[in-house]
Design a protein around this motif. Structure first.
Motif, PDB file in Angstrom:
ATOM      1  N   THR A 102     -83.978 162.105  51.299  1.00  0.00           N
ATOM      2  CA  THR A 102     -85.175 162.444  51.890  1.00  0.00           C
ATOM      3  C   THR A 102     -85.582 164.028  51.553  1.00  0.00           C
ATOM      4  O   THR A 102     -84.639 164.743  51.411  1.00  0.00           O
ATOM      5  CB  THR A 102     -85.119 162.411  53.191  1.00  0.00           C
ATOM      6  N   CYS A 103     -86.799 164.433  51.455  1.00  0.00           N
ATOM      7  CA  CYS A 103     -87.141 165.608  51.413  1.00  0.00           C
ATOM      8  C   CYS A 103     -87.990 165.914  52.579  1.00  0.00           C
ATOM      9  O   CYS A 103     -88.651 165.120  53.061  1.00  0.00           O
ATOM     10  CB  CYS A 103     -88.093 165.577  50.231  1.00  0.00           C
ATOM     11  N   THR A 104     -87.975 167.417  53.011  1.00  0.00           N
ATOM     12  CA  THR A 104     -88.784 167.849  53.872  1.00  0.00           C
ATOM     13  C   THR A 104     -89.326 169.192  53.145  1.00  0.00           C
ATOM     14  O   THR A 104     -89.100 169.717  52.361  1.00  0.00           O
ATOM     15  CB  THR A 104     -87.824 168.690  55.035  1.00  0.00           C
ATOM     16  N   VAL A 105     -90.615 169.616  54.068  1.00  0.00           N
ATOM     17  CA  VAL A 105     -91.252 170.812  53.437  1.00  0.00           C
ATOM     18  C   VAL A 105     -91.215 172.010  54.233  1.00  0.00           C
ATOM     19  O   VAL A 105     -91.761 173.071  54.538  1.00  0.00           O
ATOM     20  CB  VAL A 105     -92.797 170.587  53.406  1.00  0.00           C
ATOM     21  N   VAL A 106     -89.778 171.788  55.289  1.00  0.00           N
ATOM     22  CA  VAL A 106     -89.468 173.025  56.004  1.00  0.00           C
ATOM     23  C   VAL A 106     -88.679 173.841  55.439  1.00  0.00           C
ATOM     24  O   VAL A 106     -87.452 173.456  54.998  1.00  0.00           O
ATOM     25  CB  VAL A 106     -88.793 172.442  57.366  1.00  0.00           C
ATOM     26  N   PRO A 107     -89.416 175.066  55.191  1.00  0.00           N
ATOM     27  CA  PRO A 107     -88.812 175.851  54.501  1.00  0.00           C
ATOM     28  C   PRO A 107     -87.076 176.410  54.639  1.00  0.00           C
ATOM     29  O   PRO A 107     -86.430 176.584  53.717  1.00  0.00           O
ATOM     30  CB  PRO A 107     -89.350 177.288  54.426  1.00  0.00           C
ATOM     31  N   GLY A 108     -86.854 176.348  55.994  1.00  0.00           N
ATOM     32  CA  GLY A 108     -85.457 176.580  56.461  1.00  0.00           C
ATOM     33  C   GLY A 108     -84.440 175.478  56.131  1.00  0.00           C
ATOM     34  O   GLY A 108     -83.249 175.930  56.007  1.00  0.00           O
ATOM     35  N   GLN A 109     -84.893 174.407  55.570  1.00  0.00           N
ATOM     36  CA  GLN A 109     -84.029 173.431  55.070  1.00  0.00           C
ATOM     37  C   GLN A 109     -83.429 173.703  53.739  1.00  0.00           C
ATOM     38  O   GLN A 109     -82.501 173.269  53.175  1.00  0.00           O
ATOM     39  CB  GLN A 109     -84.810 171.908  55.107  1.00  0.00           C
ATOM     40  N   TYR A 110     -84.046 174.439  52.937  1.00  0.00           N
ATOM     41  CA  TYR A 110     -83.966 174.834  51.741  1.00  0.00           C
ATOM     42  C   TYR A 110     -82.716 175.766  51.534  1.00  0.00           C
ATOM     43  O   TYR A 110     -82.967 177.056  52.037  1.00  0.00           O
ATOM     44  CB  TYR A 110     -84.997 175.307  51.001  1.00  0.00           C
ATOM     45  N   THR A 111     -81.894 175.620  50.556  1.00  0.00           N
ATOM     46  CA  THR A 111     -80.692 176.505  50.503  1.00  0.00           C
ATOM     47  C   THR A 111     -80.679 177.492  49.454  1.00  0.00           C
ATOM     48  O   THR A 111     -79.934 178.383  49.392  1.00  0.00           O
ATOM     49  CB  THR A 111     -79.268 175.864  50.694  1.00  0.00           C
ATOM     50  N   HIS A 112     -81.364 177.141  48.442  1.00  0.00           N
ATOM     51  CA  HIS A 112     -81.744 177.935  47.203  1.00  0.00           C
ATOM     52  C   HIS A 112     -83.135 178.138  46.822  1.00  0.00           C
ATOM     53  O   HIS A 112     -83.969 177.233  47.027  1.00  0.00           O
ATOM     54  CB  HIS A 112     -81.039 177.134  46.144  1.00  0.00           C
ATOM     55  N   TRP A 113     -83.296 179.400  46.480  1.00  0.00           N
ATOM     56  CA  TRP A 113     -84.778 179.875  46.341  1.00  0.00           C
ATOM     57  C   TRP A 113     -84.770 180.553  44.753  1.00  0.00           C
ATOM     58  O   TRP A 113     -83.806 181.399  44.714  1.00  0.00           O
ATOM     59  CB  TRP A 113     -85.065 180.804  47.510  1.00  0.00           C
ATOM     60  N   GLY A 114     -85.964 180.285  44.199  1.00  0.00           N
ATOM     61  CA  GLY A 114     -86.164 181.235  43.102  1.00  0.00           C
ATOM     62  C   GLY A 114     -86.831 182.536  43.536  1.00  0.00           C
ATOM     63  O   GLY A 114     -86.964 182.720  44.849  1.00  0.00           O
ATOM     64  N   GLN A 115     -86.950 183.284  42.506  1.00  0.00           N
ATOM     65  CA  GLN A 115     -87.726 184.833  42.764  1.00  0.00           C
ATOM     66  C   GLN A 115     -89.043 184.688  43.010  1.00  0.00           C
ATOM     67  O   GLN A 115     -89.727 185.650  43.579  1.00  0.00           O
ATOM     68  CB  GLN A 115     -87.314 185.617  41.509  1.00  0.00           C
ATOM     69  N   GLY A 116     -89.841 183.523  42.573  1.00  0.00           N
ATOM     70  CA  GLY A 116     -91.138 183.505  42.786  1.00  0.00           C
ATOM     71  C   GLY A 116     -91.888 183.785  41.555  1.00  0.00           C
ATOM     72  O   GLY A 116     -91.596 184.724  40.716  1.00  0.00           O
ATOM     73  N   THR A 117     -93.212 183.151  41.490  1.00  0.00           N
ATOM     74  CA  THR A 117     -94.142 183.475  40.411  1.00  0.00           C
ATOM     75  C   THR A 117     -95.848 183.774  41.037  1.00  0.00           C
ATOM     76  O   THR A 117     -95.834 182.826  41.898  1.00  0.00           O
ATOM     77  CB  THR A 117     -93.967 182.552  39.270  1.00  0.00           C
ATOM     78  N   GLN A 118     -96.358 184.508  40.623  1.00  0.00           N
ATOM     79  CA  GLN A 118     -97.656 184.856  41.284  1.00  0.00           C
ATOM     80  C   GLN A 118     -98.788 184.128  40.658  1.00  0.00           C
ATOM     81  O   GLN A 118     -98.862 183.969  39.269  1.00  0.00           O
ATOM     82  CB  GLN A 118     -98.149 186.482  41.051  1.00  0.00           C
ATOM     83  N   VAL A 119     -99.484 183.441  41.456  1.00  0.00           N
ATOM     84  CA  VAL A 119    -100.716 182.545  40.845  1.00  0.00           C
ATOM     85  C   VAL A 119    -102.041 183.101  41.723  1.00  0.00           C
ATOM     86  O   VAL A 119    -102.039 183.484  42.793  1.00  0.00           O
ATOM     87  CB  VAL A 119    -100.714 181.075  41.231  1.00  0.00           C
ATOM     88  N   THR A 120    -102.907 183.753  40.784  1.00  0.00           N
ATOM     89  CA  THR A 120    -104.114 184.151  41.367  1.00  0.00           C
ATOM     90  C   THR A 120    -105.241 183.649  40.539  1.00  0.00           C
ATOM     91  O   THR A 120    -105.276 183.344  39.277  1.00  0.00           O
ATOM     92  CB  THR A 120    -104.146 185.912  40.664  1.00  0.00           C
ATOM     93  N   VAL A 121    -106.111 183.124  41.522  1.00  0.00           N
ATOM     94  CA  VAL A 121    -107.356 182.200  40.926  1.00  0.00           C
ATOM     95  C   VAL A 121    -108.681 183.109  41.550  1.00  0.00           C
ATOM     96  O   VAL A 121    -108.709 183.388  42.831  1.00  0.00           O
ATOM     97  CB  VAL A 121    -107.377 180.776  41.629  1.00  0.00           C
ATOM     98  N   SER A 122    -109.528 183.396  40.715  1.00  0.00           N
ATOM     99  CA  SER A 122    -110.388 183.863  41.268  1.00  0.00           C
ATOM    100  C   SER A 122    -111.818 183.377  40.895  1.00  0.00           C
ATOM    101  O   SER A 122    -111.779 182.352  39.974  1.00  0.00           O
ATOM    102  CB  SER A 122    -110.651 185.439  40.563  1.00  0.00           C
TER     103      SER A 122
END
Length: 122
Positions: A102-122
């Motif tokens: 099962t998957c959840t979208v609760v951030p607190g359940q996730y134990t590993h995270w990437g550094q992030g990538t920026q998306v900008t839409v104008s």
């Protein structure tokens, strides 16, 4: 487990981007999720996929526009983003946790995270 995102950038409304999340370490039987966070807003779950079976989930705000998929040979999860809107702007993060199915979208359940990538839409 380490997660590395790529593929962000700046596009005009209506454009497309494909984000990639490469997973190093154990890969099968994980819930992989894409989250986004705009300045001043809470982190929002966008899409998830169970790597052991391919079951997916999408937030209502991205249904029919975004597609999450996986390439098991490359240990990579993708987020194809079409018909982008300015409200899609934010930092996009890939995250993972070990699960039996099962998957959840609760951030607190996730134990590993990437550094992030920026998306900008104008």
């Amino acid at each position: 487990v380490q997660l590395v995102e790529s593929g962000g950038g700046s596009v005009q409304a209506g454009g497309t981007l494909r984000l990639s999340c490469t997973v190093s370490g154990y890969y099968s039987s994980y819930c992989l999720g894409w989250f986004r966070q705009a300045p001043g807003k809470l982190r929002e779950g966008v899409a998830t996929i169970f790597t052991g079976g391919g079951r997916t989930y999408y937030a209502d705000s991205v249904k029919a526009r975004f597609t999450i998929s996986q390439d098991n040979a490359k240990d990579t999860v993708y987020l194809q983003m079409n018909s982008l809107k300015p409200e899609d702007t934010g930092m996009y993060y890939c995250a993972a946790y070990l699960t039996a199915g099962t998957c959840t979208v609760v951030p607190g359940q996730y134990t590993h995270w990437g550094q992030g990538t920026q998306v900008t839409v104008s």
